[in-house]
Design a protein around this motif. Structure first.
Motif, PDB file in Angstrom:
ATOM      1  N   HIS A 148     -27.663 -42.558 -58.760  1.00 50.70           N
ATOM      2  CA  HIS A 148     -28.218 -43.123 -60.004  1.00 50.70           C
ATOM      3  C   HIS A 148     -28.276 -42.074 -61.125  1.00 50.70           C
ATOM      4  CE1 HIS A 148     -32.350 -41.711 -58.712  1.00 50.70           C
ATOM      5  NE2 HIS A 148     -32.446 -41.530 -60.011  1.00 50.70           N
ATOM      6  N   GLN A 199     -40.135 -38.530 -61.692  1.00 52.16           N
ATOM      7  CA  GLN A 199     -38.976 -38.449 -62.582  1.00 52.16           C
ATOM      8  C   GLN A 199     -38.539 -37.004 -62.781  1.00 52.16           C
ATOM      9  OE1 GLN A 199     -39.738 -40.533 -66.192  1.00 52.16           O
ATOM     10  NE2 GLN A 199     -37.647 -40.218 -66.875  1.00 52.16           N
ATOM     11  N   VAL A 202     -34.119 -37.662 -52.868  1.00 53.40           N
ATOM     12  CA  VAL A 202     -35.089 -38.368 -53.724  1.00 53.40           C
ATOM     13  C   VAL A 202     -34.337 -39.467 -54.476  1.00 53.40           C
ATOM     14  CG1 VAL A 202     -36.794 -38.182 -55.577  1.00 53.40           C
ATOM     15  CG2 VAL A 202     -36.382 -36.210 -54.078  1.00 53.40           C
ATOM     16  N   TYR A 226     -35.984 -43.185 -55.415  1.00 55.33           N
ATOM     17  CA  TYR A 226     -36.664 -44.203 -56.198  1.00 55.33           C
ATOM     18  C   TYR A 226     -38.150 -44.266 -55.886  1.00 55.33           C
ATOM     19  CZ  TYR A 226     -37.890 -48.929 -57.771  1.00 55.33           C
ATOM     20  OH  TYR A 226     -38.498 -49.994 -58.379  1.00 55.33           O
ATOM     21  N   GLY A 227     -38.878 -44.922 -56.747  1.00 53.43           N
ATOM     22  CA  GLY A 227     -40.290 -45.220 -56.537  1.00 53.43           C
ATOM     23  C   GLY A 227     -40.775 -46.011 -57.724  1.00 53.43           C
ATOM     24  N   GLY A 261     -43.150 -46.123 -60.236  1.00 52.36           N
ATOM     25  CA  GLY A 261     -44.112 -45.154 -60.743  1.00 52.36           C
ATOM     26  C   GLY A 261     -44.169 -43.959 -59.810  1.00 52.36           C
ATOM     27  N   GLY A 292     -42.555 -42.970 -52.372  1.00 51.45           N
ATOM     28  CA  GLY A 292     -41.184 -42.649 -52.748  1.00 51.45           C
ATOM     29  C   GLY A 292     -40.205 -43.232 -51.736  1.00 51.45           C
TER      30      GLY A 292
HETATM   31  C1  4AZ Z   1     -37.416 -41.033 -60.847  1.00 47.58           C
HETATM   32  O1  4AZ Z   1     -37.626 -41.775 -61.795  1.00 47.58           O
HETATM   33  C2  4AZ Z   1     -38.327 -41.126 -59.667  1.00 47.58           C
HETATM   34  N1  4AZ Z   1     -42.194 -41.368 -56.623  1.00 47.58           N
HETATM   35  C3  4AZ Z   1     -38.145 -40.260 -58.597  1.00 47.58           C
HETATM   36  C4  4AZ Z   1     -38.981 -40.346 -57.506  1.00 47.58           C
HETATM   37  C5  4AZ Z   1     -39.969 -41.262 -57.488  1.00 47.58           C
HETATM   38  C6  4AZ Z   1     -40.176 -42.116 -58.548  1.00 47.58           C
HETATM   39  C7  4AZ Z   1     -39.346 -42.046 -59.641  1.00 47.58           C
HETATM   40  C8  4AZ Z   1     -40.859 -41.322 -56.286  1.00 47.58           C
HETATM   41  O2  4AZ Z   1     -36.512 -40.228 -60.861  1.00 47.58           O
END
Ligand code: 4AZ
Length: 279
Positions: free
Chosen positions: A73, A219, A236, A238-239, A241, A249
């Motif tokens: 992504h 993020q 890492v 997604y999550g 928030g 996560g």
């Molecule tokens: C992101 O936006 C992101 N809490 C990365 C990890 C997590 C949430 C968002 C996990 O890159």
């Protein structure tokens, strides 16, 4: 000039301390400053911005002399801005240390199944413009043997990154931060109180978080490696928030299928370069 009242002094001090992010202990989110040189495989992906400078955007891990592994992504942002590079051997991103090396990214190789909507296949290989030299500050993170494909719920894992240090902060962290988190079983993670199958946490993903919602990746940490039992287990991804106990996560799990693809791609690419050089 009038002398400030001693109380005014302490009031100013209190205000200054409370405005310093470190005072709240909110690094990576709820983590701590990584020990210098403790993560020599950590790489910052930087994108050339409209401010005419490179800005930290994602994390990734050095897996060979000229390849890094990250999340798929991250690709659209890198491609949209055309110019992107990696910074290796860094602890603080702003300090100009000798250990820091900058290398351009010359190729993206997709696993090819990334689906943004459902989050699957969030894995991509980036080829570097030159071979990097290994030293105390720059080392490879070994890929696990293809037999290691899952980790038990409750296992303690760690994540490092230069990502946001609090949910509401706009900026990434200047120094590398790390945090310890625990694996949450898929059934719980997919349950109604958690993600409720949106997205579905599949066999090639793993949920990792903190039941109290104090610690998390966020993020800017995307693409960085998840280490469990001293092994490179995930990326890492997604999550919803950050640091929400019911929205832990979600990480891409380095399954046998992904590991076979990585090993094969790197080998094939090395062969291609040799073949190209012959003509
Ligand atoms: C992101 O936006 C992101 N809490 C990365 C990890 C997590 C949430 C968002 C996990 O890159």
């Amino acid at each position: 000039m009038t002398k400030p009242h001693p109380f005014e002094h302490s009031l100013f001090l209190l205000l200054a301390i409370s405005l310093t992010p470190a005072y709240h202990g909110v690094e990576i989110i709820g983590g701590r400053k990584a020990k210098a040189r403790s993560n020599p495989y950590m790489v910052s992906i930087q994108i050339f911005t409209d401010n005419n400078m490179y800005e930290h955007s994602f994390g990734c891990a050095l897996i060979s002399k000229n390849w890094v592994l990250t999340a798929a992504h991250c690709k659209p942002a890198m491609q949209a801005k055309r110019k992107s590079q990696v910074v290796l051997g860094a602890h603080s991103l702003s300090q100009d240390k000798k250990s820091k090396k900058t290398v351009p990214i010359i190729k993206w190789i997709d696993y090819g199944k990334f689906n943004k909507k459902i989050g699957v296949g969030d894995i991509i290989l980036l080829k570097l413009g030159r071979n990097v030299k290994f030293n105390k500050d720059v080392k490879v993170l070994k890929l696990p043997k293809t037999k290691v494909t899952d980790v038990k719920p409750g296992t303690s894992c760690s994540v490092a990154g230069w990502g946001k240090t609090s949910t509401c902060s706009k900026n990434h962290s200047d120094t590398l931060q790390e945090v310890k988190l625990k694996v949450i079983d898929r059934k719980t993670c997919n349950s109604k109180d958690y993600y409720n199958h949106d997205p579905e946490v599949t066999q090639d993903m793993i949920c990792v978080g903190d039941s109290e919602g104090r610690e998390d990746s966020c993020q800017g940490d995307s693409g960085g490696p998840l280490i469990c039992n001293k092994k490179y287990i995930g990326i890492v991804s997604y999550g919803k928030g950050c640091a929400n106990p019911k929205k832990p996560g979600i990480y891409t799990l380095l399954t046998k299928e992904y590991l076979d693809w990585i090993n094969k791609t790197i080998k094939t690419q090395a062969y291609n370069v040799t073949a190209e050089a012959l003509y």
